[in-house]
Design an enzyme around this catalytic site. Sequence first.
Site, PDB file in Angstrom:
ATOM      1  NE  ARG A  72      -3.006   0.250   3.631  1.00 16.31           N
ATOM      2  CZ  ARG A  72      -2.790  -0.248   4.686  1.00 16.31           C
ATOM      3  NH1 ARG A  72      -3.709  -0.113   5.669  1.00 16.31           N
ATOM      4  NH2 ARG A  72      -1.475  -0.678   4.936  1.00 16.31           N
ATOM      5  N   GLY A 212      -3.926   5.591  -3.186  1.00 17.59           N
ATOM      6  CA  GLY A 212      -3.758   4.284  -3.225  1.00 17.59           C
ATOM      7  C   GLY A 212      -4.832   3.416  -2.263  1.00 17.59           C
ATOM      8  N   GLY A 213      -4.563   2.607  -1.305  1.00 17.82           N
ATOM      9  CA  GLY A 213      -5.698   2.100  -0.634  1.00 17.82           C
ATOM     10  C   GLY A 213      -6.876   2.385  -0.218  1.00 17.82           C
ATOM     11  CG  HIS A 240      -1.906  -7.988   3.000  1.00 15.22           C
ATOM     12  ND1 HIS A 240      -1.541  -7.242   3.955  1.00 15.22           N
ATOM     13  CD2 HIS A 240      -1.720  -7.379   1.862  1.00 15.22           C
ATOM     14  CE1 HIS A 240      -0.789  -6.350   3.339  1.00 15.22           C
ATOM     15  NE2 HIS A 240      -0.982  -6.524   2.060  1.00 15.22           N
ATOM     16  CB  SER A 262       1.859  -2.805   4.553  1.00 15.06           C
ATOM     17  OG  SER A 262       0.412  -3.192   4.318  1.00 15.06           O
ATOM     18  CB  ALA A 263       6.199  -1.807   3.527  1.00  8.63           C
ATOM     19  N   GLY A 265       7.993  -7.081   1.671  1.00 10.79           N
ATOM     20  CA  GLY A 265       8.620  -7.748   0.523  1.00 10.79           C
ATOM     21  C   GLY A 265       7.997  -8.625  -0.252  1.00 10.79           C
ATOM     22  CE  LYS A 266       1.772  -8.025   0.867  1.00  5.69           C
ATOM     23  NZ  LYS A 266       2.303  -7.229   1.628  1.00  5.69           N
ATOM     24  CG  ASN A 268      11.490  -7.131  -3.806  1.00  7.93           C
ATOM     25  OD1 ASN A 268      11.094  -6.344  -4.756  1.00  7.93           O
ATOM     26  ND2 ASN A 268      12.489  -6.760  -3.355  1.00  7.93           N
ATOM     27  CB  ALA A 380       7.520   7.033  -3.923  1.00  2.59           C
TER      28      ALA A 380
HETATM   29  P1  GTP Z   1       2.512  -3.832   0.098  1.00  7.21           P
HETATM   30  O1  GTP Z   1       2.421  -3.348  -1.264  1.00  7.21           O
HETATM   31  O2  GTP Z   1       2.632  -2.654   1.104  1.00  7.21           O
HETATM   32  O3  GTP Z   1       1.678  -4.522   0.513  1.00  7.21           O
HETATM   33  O4  GTP Z   1       4.095  -4.053   0.563  1.00  7.21           O
HETATM   34  P2  GTP Z   1       4.918  -5.518  -0.144  1.00  7.21           P
HETATM   35  O5  GTP Z   1       4.914  -6.608   1.052  1.00  7.21           O
HETATM   36  O6  GTP Z   1       4.478  -5.834  -1.574  1.00  7.21           O
HETATM   37  O7  GTP Z   1       6.439  -4.662  -0.136  1.00  7.21           O
HETATM   38  P3  GTP Z   1       7.466  -4.620  -1.171  1.00  7.21           P
HETATM   39  O8  GTP Z   1       7.746  -6.033  -1.889  1.00  7.21           O
HETATM   40  O9  GTP Z   1       6.913  -3.430  -2.127  1.00  7.21           O
HETATM   41  O10 GTP Z   1       8.675  -4.044  -0.324  1.00  7.21           O
HETATM   42  C1  GTP Z   1       8.678  -2.911   0.429  1.00  7.21           C
HETATM   43  C2  GTP Z   1      10.217  -2.564   0.495  1.00  7.21           C
HETATM   44  O11 GTP Z   1      11.080  -3.450   1.054  1.00  7.21           O
HETATM   45  C3  GTP Z   1      10.864  -2.128  -0.805  1.00  7.21           C
HETATM   46  O12 GTP Z   1      11.778  -1.089  -0.444  1.00  7.21           O
HETATM   47  C4  GTP Z   1      11.794  -3.388  -1.059  1.00  7.21           C
HETATM   48  O13 GTP Z   1      12.833  -2.980  -1.988  1.00  7.21           O
HETATM   49  C5  GTP Z   1      12.204  -3.726   0.158  1.00  7.21           C
HETATM   50  N1  GTP Z   1      12.293  -5.417   0.364  1.00  7.21           N
HETATM   51  C6  GTP Z   1      11.540  -6.207  -0.495  1.00  7.21           C
HETATM   52  N2  GTP Z   1      11.752  -7.451  -0.173  1.00  7.21           N
HETATM   53  C7  GTP Z   1      12.887  -7.416   0.986  1.00  7.21           C
HETATM   54  C8  GTP Z   1      13.470  -8.265   1.802  1.00  7.21           C
HETATM   55  O14 GTP Z   1      13.256  -9.400   1.717  1.00  7.21           O
HETATM   56  N3  GTP Z   1      14.362  -7.819   2.763  1.00  7.21           N
HETATM   57  C9  GTP Z   1      14.715  -6.420   2.672  1.00  7.21           C
HETATM   58  N4  GTP Z   1      15.389  -5.987   3.859  1.00  7.21           N
HETATM   59  N5  GTP Z   1      13.848  -5.526   2.003  1.00  7.21           N
HETATM   60  C10 GTP Z   1      13.116  -6.054   0.992  1.00  7.21           C
HETATM   61  C1  SPV Z   2      -0.520  -1.996   1.628  1.00  5.50           C
HETATM   62  O1  SPV Z   2      -0.423  -1.019   2.587  1.00  5.50           O
HETATM   63  O2  SPV Z   2      -0.544  -3.160   2.071  1.00  5.50           O
HETATM   64  C2  SPV Z   2      -0.551  -1.860  -0.032  1.00  5.50           C
HETATM   65  C3  SPV Z   2      -0.353  -0.313  -0.188  1.00  5.50           C
HETATM   66  O3  SPV Z   2      -0.541  -2.887  -0.366  1.00  5.50           O
HETATM   67  S1  SPV Z   2      -2.361   0.461  -0.429  1.00  5.50           S
HETATM   68  O4  SPV Z   2      -2.934  -0.264  -1.712  1.00  5.50           O
HETATM   69  O5  SPV Z   2      -2.191   1.868  -0.453  1.00  5.50           O
HETATM   70  O6  SPV Z   2      -2.953  -0.063   0.755  1.00  5.50           O
HETATM   71 MN    MN Z   3      -0.632  -4.642   0.720  1.00  2.00          MN
END
Ligand code: GTP
Ligand code: SPV
Ligand code: MN
Length: 612
Positions: A72, A212-213, A240, A262-263, A265-266, A268, A380
Site C-alpha cells: 500500500r 493489494g489494498g 481494522h 498491519s503486519a 499478527g491479526k 495468526n 509477499a
Molecule cells: P495485515 O494483513 O497487514 O493487516 O496484517 P496482520 O496483522 O494480519 O499480520 P499477520 O498476521 O499476517 O502477521 C505478519 C507477520 O508477523 C507474519 O510474518 C507472521 O508470521 C508474524 N507474526 C504473526 N503473529 C505474530 C506474533 O504474535 N508475534 C510475532 N513475533 N510475529 C507474528
Molecule cells: C494491511 O496493510 O493492513 C493489509 C494489506 O491488510 S493491504 O490489503 O494491501 O492493505
Molecule cells: Mn490489514
Amino acid sequence: MPIIAQNKDLNAWIEEMQAHCRPDAVYLCDGSDAEFQRISSQMVEAGSLIRLNPDLRPNSFLARSDPADVARLEHRTFVCTTTKDEAGPTNNWAEPAAMRAELDALFRGAMAGRTMYVIPFCMGPMGSDHALIGVQITDSPYVVISMKLMAQIGTPVLDLLGEGEFTRCLHSVGAPLAPGQADVPWPCNADHKYIVSFQDDGSITSFGSGYGGNALLGKKCLSLRTASYRARNEGWLAEHMLIVGLEDPAGETTYVAGAFPSACGKTNFAMMLPPEGMEGYTVKTIGDDIAWIRPGADGRLWAVNPEDGFFGVAPGTNGKTNPNIMQALTRNVIFTNCALTPEGDIWWEGLTDQPPAQLTDWQGRDWTPEAGRPAAHPNARFTVSQASAPSMDPARADLQGVPISAFIFGGRLSHTYPLVFQSRDWTEGVYWAATLGSEATAAAEGQTTRRDPFAMLPFCGYNMADYWQHWLDLGQELANPPAIFRVNWFRRDADRKFIWPGFGQNLRALKWIVDRVKGRAGAEEAAIGEVPGHGDLDWTGLDYGRDRFAALMALDAEELAREIADHRDLFAEFGDRLPPALDEVHRRLSESLTPGQTGDHTRSTARQVAVG
Ligand code: GTP
Ligand code: SPV
Ligand code: MN
C-alpha cells in the site's frame, strides 16, 4: 460483448467509462469458476502469472509485481472530504473537484490496448442489512481473479443489486498500450499513483498500482475508508480488526474483536491453535482484517466480517505458526512476490527452517541461501478464499453477525507495556486504543513508536479526532458495551530477548480476557487499569515462573510517565477537535504517574474479581 446489467445507473456509468478510458473491450464478470479458470489461463499465456506445479499446489498461481509496486502507498492515498478539516491531520487531503480533474485527465485513454472488466461485488454476507454492494471497473485481470477469492462477485451480486445503489470503484493500472506494443508481466504507472476516497459522493478511484489494498478496492478503500465515513453518520463502526470466537471446554463461545496494526499478527491470532495443556479450547475464525460492528437491540455490539478471503502476509507463516492457514494454502491460491522452487512450488522466509538450495526469487532472479537478500519480498502475500481454512466459524454467515464481548488493541512494543491489561471503563479504553503504537520495524524496535490509533491510521476515512468522539458517543449509548483490553506480546528483557514465550501461547491471554468478561478471572488494580496476577492466568502445560511473569507485567512509573507525556504530541495535532474526555484521561494519568509519588499508584495489591 454487450453489457446487459439491468441497473440503469450502472449501464450509464459503464458506457461513460468506456468512452473515457478507451479500452479495446468491455467484459462484465459473472463470477463463475469457469471465468476464473479462463482468465487465469490467459494470464499464464500472457506471462503475467506462473502456474504452480498442479501436483504440489493445484489451481494455484504466482504473480511477481513490479519491484516498485509491492505494498500500500500511504503517501499516495487521499481522503477527499469537502473540507481539509473533515479529513484531519492524519490523512492526505485534496479538494474534491481538483482531484477529480486530475484523475479525469489520467484516466483519459488509460485502458487503451486492454480489457475493461466490470466486477459487481458484495462486501458482507449477501442479503444482510450489513452488506454493501460495489462495482469495480478495472483493467487488471489480476484484480478480477483476486476479487473472486476475496468477495462474492458477479451475477448473483448483480441480481441482488437490482436497481439499487452501489459504490463506484474505478481502477486502472495506468499503463495504456499503443497498437502493437507488448505488455509487461505487471503493468503499473511509474510516475502517477493515486488511491482516492471521495467522501462527498462515496466513490473510490485508484490509479497506477495493481497491488493489494491499492487495487482490490472492496478491501481497505470500501470496507474501511468509505465504510468508516458512512458508519459515523449511521451510528456504527468499520474497523481494522480480526474477529474470533473462543470456545471453552463446556462448548460456550465468546467473541472478541482485535485491532493490531498491519503486519502485527491479526491473521495468526484469528486462527491460532491452543498451546499444549489448553487443548479443550478452540479458536473459531470469523475474520482476520476487517470488522463491521453495529449496536443490536440488546444493547450489545454485533460484528460481521465483510470479506470472503484472506490477503495475508506470507513470510513467517508455516505449519507451526499457523497450521490453519497452511491447510488453506494447499490449493486454489494466488501467491504474490513469493519465491519459486525448481519443482514449481512457492517458498518464503520462515516457511521451512532450512531454505532450499536453489530458488527463483520474487523478482525472477536466481537465488541461493548465500545471496544475502530475501528470496520472497517481506510483504509477499497469499490470496485465498476463507472457505478453505478449517478454523472458520459457520457463524460468519450469520446475517446479524456475532456479539462482541471484548475489544483487544495491541502493537509491537519492546518496552513499557505489559502482556495484557483491562481498561477501567469505556472512555479509558478509547484512550488506550487512540494512543496505540508500534515500533515500526524489527530494525527500529526500541526506538520510535509510530502511533497508529485503533490500528486505523491509514484507514480512517475522516478526522481521527471525530472518530474518537464517535467511539466515545457509541459507548455511551450501549447498555452492554464490550470490555476493552490492551495486549503486547513483544516486550523484551535487558538482553533484548522476548519475555513472552511466543505467540503460540497467546491463547492464555485471550482466555484471561474472556474469563474477565465472564466474571471468572481475578485482576489487580494498577495505574493503567486492571492487570492479571500470576495466579490469574491459566498456566496448564506451561512452566512459566513468577519472576519471568513479573518482568513481563512490570510497570515502571518513569517509563509510563514518559509514554503518557508522549501522547500529548499525538493529541496536540488535533487541536480543538480532540474530545475533552480523552484530554481528561490524559490529565488523570499524568497526575497519577508523576515520578516520585508512584510506588503505590502503579500497582496496589487490592484484588478484585469482576462481576457480570
Ligand atoms: P495485515 O494483513 O497487514 O493487516 O496484517 P496482520 O496483522 O494480519 O499480520 P499477520 O498476521 O499476517 O502477521 C505478519 C507477520 O508477523 C507474519 O510474518 C507472521 O508470521 C508474524 N507474526 C504473526 N503473529 C505474530 C506474533 O504474535 N508475534 C510475532 N513475533 N510475529 C507474528
Ligand atoms: C494491511 O496493510 O493492513 C493489509 C494489506 O491488510 S493491504 O490489503 O494491501 O492493505
Ligand atoms: Mn490489514
